[in-house]
Design a protein around this motif. Structure first.
Motif, PDB file in Angstrom:
ATOM      1  N   MET A 107      20.599  43.069  63.348  1.00 57.61           N
ATOM      2  CA  MET A 107      20.091  44.423  63.547  1.00 57.61           C
ATOM      3  C   MET A 107      20.853  45.401  62.663  1.00 57.61           C
ATOM      4  SD  MET A 107      19.943  46.712  67.027  1.00 57.61           S
ATOM      5  CE  MET A 107      21.752  46.803  67.075  1.00 57.61           C
ATOM      6  N   GLU A 108      20.108  46.326  62.072  1.00 58.82           N
ATOM      7  CA  GLU A 108      20.678  47.352  61.209  1.00 58.82           C
ATOM      8  C   GLU A 108      20.904  48.615  62.030  1.00 58.82           C
ATOM      9  OE1 GLU A 108      19.472  49.422  56.915  1.00 58.82           O
ATOM     10  OE2 GLU A 108      18.165  47.966  57.891  1.00 58.82           O
ATOM     11  N   ASP A 109      22.101  49.219  61.928  1.00 58.64           N
ATOM     12  CA  ASP A 109      22.376  50.442  62.678  1.00 58.64           C
ATOM     13  C   ASP A 109      21.604  51.622  62.108  1.00 58.64           C
ATOM     14  OD1 ASP A 109      23.956  49.339  64.573  1.00 58.64           O
ATOM     15  OD2 ASP A 109      25.856  50.062  63.787  1.00 58.64           O
ATOM     16  N   VAL A 110      21.771  51.877  60.804  1.00 59.34           N
ATOM     17  CA  VAL A 110      21.119  53.020  60.167  1.00 59.34           C
ATOM     18  C   VAL A 110      20.418  52.543  58.901  1.00 59.34           C
ATOM     19  CG1 VAL A 110      21.380  55.308  59.170  1.00 59.34           C
ATOM     20  CG2 VAL A 110      22.847  54.601  61.079  1.00 59.34           C
ATOM     21  N   HIS A 111      19.128  52.761  58.842  1.00 63.01           N
ATOM     22  CA  HIS A 111      18.347  52.471  57.642  1.00 63.01           C
ATOM     23  C   HIS A 111      18.159  53.784  56.886  1.00 63.01           C
ATOM     24  CE1 HIS A 111      15.096  51.225  55.006  1.00 63.01           C
ATOM     25  NE2 HIS A 111      14.303  52.152  55.526  1.00 63.01           N
ATOM     26  N   ILE A 112      18.542  53.808  55.624  1.00 62.94           N
ATOM     27  CA  ILE A 112      18.382  55.005  54.801  1.00 62.94           C
ATOM     28  C   ILE A 112      17.041  54.914  54.086  1.00 62.94           C
ATOM     29  CG2 ILE A 112      19.324  56.369  52.901  1.00 62.94           C
ATOM     30  CD1 ILE A 112      22.072  55.242  53.626  1.00 62.94           C
ATOM     31  N   SER A 113      16.177  55.859  54.364  1.00 70.96           N
ATOM     32  CA  SER A 113      14.831  55.800  53.798  1.00 70.96           C
ATOM     33  C   SER A 113      14.881  55.866  52.273  1.00 70.96           C
ATOM     34  CB  SER A 113      13.975  56.956  54.329  1.00 70.96           C
ATOM     35  OG  SER A 113      12.693  56.908  53.751  1.00 70.96           O
ATOM     36  N   PRO A 114      14.236  54.921  51.593  1.00 74.50           N
ATOM     37  CA  PRO A 114      14.252  54.913  50.130  1.00 74.50           C
ATOM     38  C   PRO A 114      13.267  55.900  49.507  1.00 74.50           C
ATOM     39  CG  PRO A 114      12.962  53.065  50.914  1.00 74.50           C
ATOM     40  CD  PRO A 114      13.516  53.736  52.134  1.00 74.50           C
ATOM     41  N   TYR A 115      12.493  56.625  50.323  1.00 77.96           N
ATOM     42  CA  TYR A 115      11.454  57.500  49.779  1.00 77.96           C
ATOM     43  C   TYR A 115      11.969  58.905  49.483  1.00 77.96           C
ATOM     44  CZ  TYR A 115       8.685  53.561  51.127  1.00 77.96           C
ATOM     45  OH  TYR A 115       8.200  52.283  51.238  1.00 77.96           O
ATOM     46  N   ALA A 116      13.164  59.219  49.962  1.00 77.80           N
ATOM     47  CA  ALA A 116      13.785  60.501  49.623  1.00 77.80           C
ATOM     48  C   ALA A 116      14.095  60.534  48.136  1.00 77.80           C
ATOM     49  CB  ALA A 116      15.063  60.694  50.433  1.00 77.80           C
ATOM     50  N   GLY A 117      13.744  61.636  47.499  1.00 77.68           N
ATOM     51  CA  GLY A 117      14.000  61.775  46.074  1.00 77.68           C
ATOM     52  C   GLY A 117      12.876  61.286  45.193  1.00 77.68           C
ATOM     53  N   SER A 118      11.853  60.673  45.795  1.00 74.86           N
ATOM     54  CA  SER A 118      10.690  60.231  45.013  1.00 74.86           C
ATOM     55  C   SER A 118       9.392  60.721  45.658  1.00 74.86           C
ATOM     56  CB  SER A 118      10.687  58.703  44.862  1.00 74.86           C
ATOM     57  OG  SER A 118      10.751  58.067  46.128  1.00 74.86           O
ATOM     58  N   TRP A 119       9.150  60.335  46.896  1.00 73.92           N
ATOM     59  CA  TRP A 119       7.945  60.760  47.594  1.00 73.92           C
ATOM     60  C   TRP A 119       8.089  62.176  48.169  1.00 73.92           C
ATOM     61  CZ3 TRP A 119       3.535  57.508  48.837  1.00 73.92           C
ATOM     62  CH2 TRP A 119       3.583  56.260  48.193  1.00 73.92           C
ATOM     63  N   TYR A 120       9.306  62.628  48.288  1.00 74.54           N
ATOM     64  CA  TYR A 120       9.604  63.994  48.717  1.00 74.54           C
ATOM     65  C   TYR A 120      11.029  64.316  48.258  1.00 74.54           C
ATOM     66  CZ  TYR A 120      11.677  61.361  52.638  1.00 74.54           C
ATOM     67  OH  TYR A 120      12.375  60.471  53.400  1.00 74.54           O
ATOM     68  N   PRO A 121      11.436  65.588  48.279  1.00 72.58           N
ATOM     69  CA  PRO A 121      12.758  65.953  47.753  1.00 72.58           C
ATOM     70  C   PRO A 121      13.891  65.227  48.464  1.00 72.58           C
ATOM     71  CG  PRO A 121      11.407  67.913  48.047  1.00 72.58           C
ATOM     72  CD  PRO A 121      10.645  66.790  48.663  1.00 72.58           C
ATOM     73  N   GLY A 122      14.928  64.914  47.719  1.00 71.23           N
ATOM     74  CA  GLY A 122      16.072  64.199  48.272  1.00 71.23           C
ATOM     75  C   GLY A 122      17.137  65.093  48.860  1.00 71.23           C
ATOM     76  N   GLY A 123      17.083  66.415  48.604  1.00 79.35           N
ATOM     77  CA  GLY A 123      18.070  67.343  49.145  1.00 79.35           C
ATOM     78  C   GLY A 123      17.543  68.044  50.382  1.00 79.35           C
ATOM     79  N   ARG A 124      18.435  68.305  51.336  1.00 85.88           N
ATOM     80  CA  ARG A 124      17.995  68.884  52.609  1.00 85.88           C
ATOM     81  C   ARG A 124      17.368  70.261  52.418  1.00 85.88           C
ATOM     82  NH1 ARG A 124      20.218  68.240  58.513  1.00 85.88           N
ATOM     83  NH2 ARG A 124      18.743  69.634  59.532  1.00 85.88           N
ATOM     84  N   ALA A 125      18.022  71.140  51.663  1.00 90.27           N
ATOM     85  CA  ALA A 125      17.518  72.507  51.517  1.00 90.27           C
ATOM     86  C   ALA A 125      16.132  72.511  50.862  1.00 90.27           C
ATOM     87  CB  ALA A 125      18.503  73.352  50.711  1.00 90.27           C
ATOM     88  N   GLU A 126      15.987  71.699  49.832  1.00 85.86           N
ATOM     89  CA  GLU A 126      14.707  71.646  49.128  1.00 85.86           C
ATOM     90  C   GLU A 126      13.615  71.059  50.019  1.00 85.86           C
ATOM     91  OE1 GLU A 126      12.842  70.000  44.893  1.00 85.86           O
ATOM     92  OE2 GLU A 126      14.883  69.450  45.488  1.00 85.86           O
ATOM     93  N   LEU A 127      13.961  70.030  50.807  1.00 85.13           N
ATOM     94  CA  LEU A 127      12.974  69.416  51.695  1.00 85.13           C
ATOM     95  C   LEU A 127      12.614  70.365  52.833  1.00 85.13           C
ATOM     96  CD1 LEU A 127      11.201  67.103  52.553  1.00 85.13           C
ATOM     97  CD2 LEU A 127      13.206  65.981  53.582  1.00 85.13           C
ATOM     98  N   ASP A 128      13.600  71.054  53.392  1.00 88.44           N
ATOM     99  CA  ASP A 128      13.311  72.048  54.433  1.00 88.44           C
ATOM    100  C   ASP A 128      12.339  73.104  53.917  1.00 88.44           C
ATOM    101  OD1 ASP A 128      14.621  71.241  56.754  1.00 88.44           O
ATOM    102  OD2 ASP A 128      16.535  72.084  56.122  1.00 88.44           O
ATOM    103  N   CYS A 129      12.561  73.547  52.698  1.00 90.11           N
ATOM    104  CA  CYS A 129      11.699  74.565  52.098  1.00 90.11           C
ATOM    105  C   CYS A 129      10.278  74.033  51.920  1.00 90.11           C
ATOM    106  CB  CYS A 129      12.286  75.022  50.771  1.00 90.11           C
ATOM    107  SG  CYS A 129      11.355  76.345  49.975  1.00 90.11           S
TER     108      CYS A 129
END
Length: 472
Positions: free
Chosen positions: A1-23
């Motif tokens: 079992m994996e504890d935390v999976h980091i989504s690989p779609y950040a930075g490609s399918w949507y912005p990878g930075g929090r501020a930019e994605l929030d906006c």
């Protein structure tokens, strides 16, 4: 079992930075409000949402997520699938949390473990399943329902028996506060998709819309078999047909008073201007009939508007709609509606629409004028005539039926579509007549200009609806 999976779609399918994605998320939600209005139906059961990159399908998806945000859910069950192929089961990623730039989504491990004890559910490694059909939804979920646990399920190819078994298991989860999402895009059009049933000319937009709304109509039946038969007969390229089919099978188990509302629709061709290559996106919501009902204040605003419109017509002779004194969010909803006028106990005019082209605040005064002036069965109203009573009927969306087993006399109205011929009867007509079910459907066929038994023709499409009726 994996504890935390980091989504690989950040930075490609949507912005990878929090501020930019929030906006971006804020812009998507605001753009959705501008497109569809501020109304959000209460108590949603489920949604179908698209899953392209957020810059393409995010605005349409936001129509569902804005409604979700108003419902304060306690658990989200998210049905996706693996585009590259997955197991012939309902696979549950074996992970505790999934990380996105706007925070971590907590997986409902307790429910996951319970489901995994029985087929067709099974646990599977996250890296075997990871797909944008699920993970593109997570930033939107974090915006609409932050902190709410999510149960991601990857629905593979299922036989009918397996689908029904899975549907019963999911229906047992459908307690208050649980909302289901099925992830799917609609028509994939173009040579690159191997699907080009018509040339990429100036008519593409309208023809795609017709294709997609036939799919939406089939899904609105809540019958997975009818939905899948439609896809098979048309060759439709709906990618998430398995998640949608499982969702429909589950909803069907929850009772017959559930209706599908098309919240928004758009194609990528409208965004890019490329007629030769397009993917269609729809946000569909599933609600019980009471979710469509207007509150007392909203009903009174519409009645006052209709009365003022009719009074102005009779006093001045001017065909001028008088809008409601206030427009609440509920009155911005586009819904099917009818206005009926009565002189004493006799009908004096009735005009309406089975689906909503305009907001109720605009439609009701205009329909009042049409009922007074345009019903071909009656002469136009004159100022000298006696007092006229007004009755307004606001309809649920249509639900397509196969046969008449789902029709309840007195509760349902019906809409018949057979080639160029169409007709509609409101549910309250049976209260004025001593009709049987057979009488009702024969009258529906005759109103369409068809022989009495032609409502059951193979090429006839029959749908039912409910109506909130108010007025004098």
């Amino acid at each position: 079992m994996e504890d935390v999976h980091i989504s690989p779609y950040a930075g490609s399918w949507y912005p990878g930075g929090r501020a930019e994605l929030d906006c971006l998320l804020a812009e998507l939600f605001e753009h959705s409000r501008e497109r569809t209005g501020p109304c959000a139906l209460r108590d949603p059961l489920a949604f179908v949402v698209p899953h392209a990159g957020l810059m393409y399908s995010g605005t349409v998806a936001a129509a569902a997520y804005r409604s979700l945000a108003e419902s304060t859910p306690s658990r989200i069950v998210l049905l996706g699938f693996a585009h590259r192929g997955g197991p012939s089961s309902v696979a549950i990623p074996d992970v505790k949390r999934i990380a996105t730039p706007v925070g971590e989504v907590t997986v409902d491990r307790e429910t996951a473990a319970m489901l995994a004890r029985e087929l067709p559910f099974e646990m599977a490694p996250e890296q075997r399943l990871c797909d944008h059909s699920v993970e593109i939804q997570l930033p939107l979920l974090m915006k609409a329902a932050p902190g709410v646990p999510v149960l991601p399920l990857y629905v593979g190819p299922l036989h009918r028996d397996s689908r029904e078994k899975a549907a019963h298991a999911l229906a047992a989860l459908a307690t208050t506060g649980t909302v289901f999402l099925a992830s799917s895009d609609l028509t994939h059009y173009g040579a690159s998709f191997g699907y080009q049933p018509f040339p990429p000319d100036h008519s593409v937009r309208d023809r795609l819309r017709d294709l997609d709304y036939d799919v939406i109509d089939a899904a609105g039946s809540l019958e997975p078999e009818l939905f899948l038969e439609h896809l098979s007969s048309t060759g439709s390229t709906v990618c998430g047909y398995e998640p949608i089919s499982l969702l429909l099978a589950m909803l069907r188990l929850l009772g017959d008073g559930i209706y599908q509302e098309a919240l928004d629709y758009q194609t990528s061709a409208e965004i890019t201007g490329e007629a030769h290559h397009s993917v269609s996106y729809a946000a569909l919501g599933y609600f019980r009939a009471p979710s469509f009902e207007l509150e007392r204040e909203d009903r009174q605003l519409l009645l006052d508007s209709a009365h003022a419109t009719l009074l102005n017509l009779l006093e001045t002779g001017q065909r001028k709609p008088v809008p409601p004194a206030a427009v609440t969010p509920a009155l911005t909803r586009r819904a099917g509606a009818f206005v009926s006028l009565y002189e004493g106990v006799g009908l004096r005019g009735c005009v309406g629409r089975h689906s909503g082209c305009d907001p109720l605040a605009q439609a009701i005064p205009e329909l009042t004028l049409s009922a007074a002036l345009d019903d071909p069965r009656f002469m136009p109203l004159r100022a000298a005539q006696c007092r006229v009573a007004i009755q307004i009927s606001v309809l649920t969306p249509l639900k397509r039926l196969r046969g008449t087993a789902g029709f309840v006399l007195g509760r349902h109205g019906a809409y018949l579509h057979c080639g160029p011929r169409r007709s509609l009867l409101l549910p309250q007509v049976t209260r004025l007549r001593d009709w049987t079910r057979e009488d009702f459907f024969c009258a529906l066929a005759r109103k369409a200009g068809l022989p009495p038994d032609n409502w059951s023709r193979p090429d006839a499409r029959l749908s039912v609806f409910e109506a909130q009726v108010f007025g004098e």
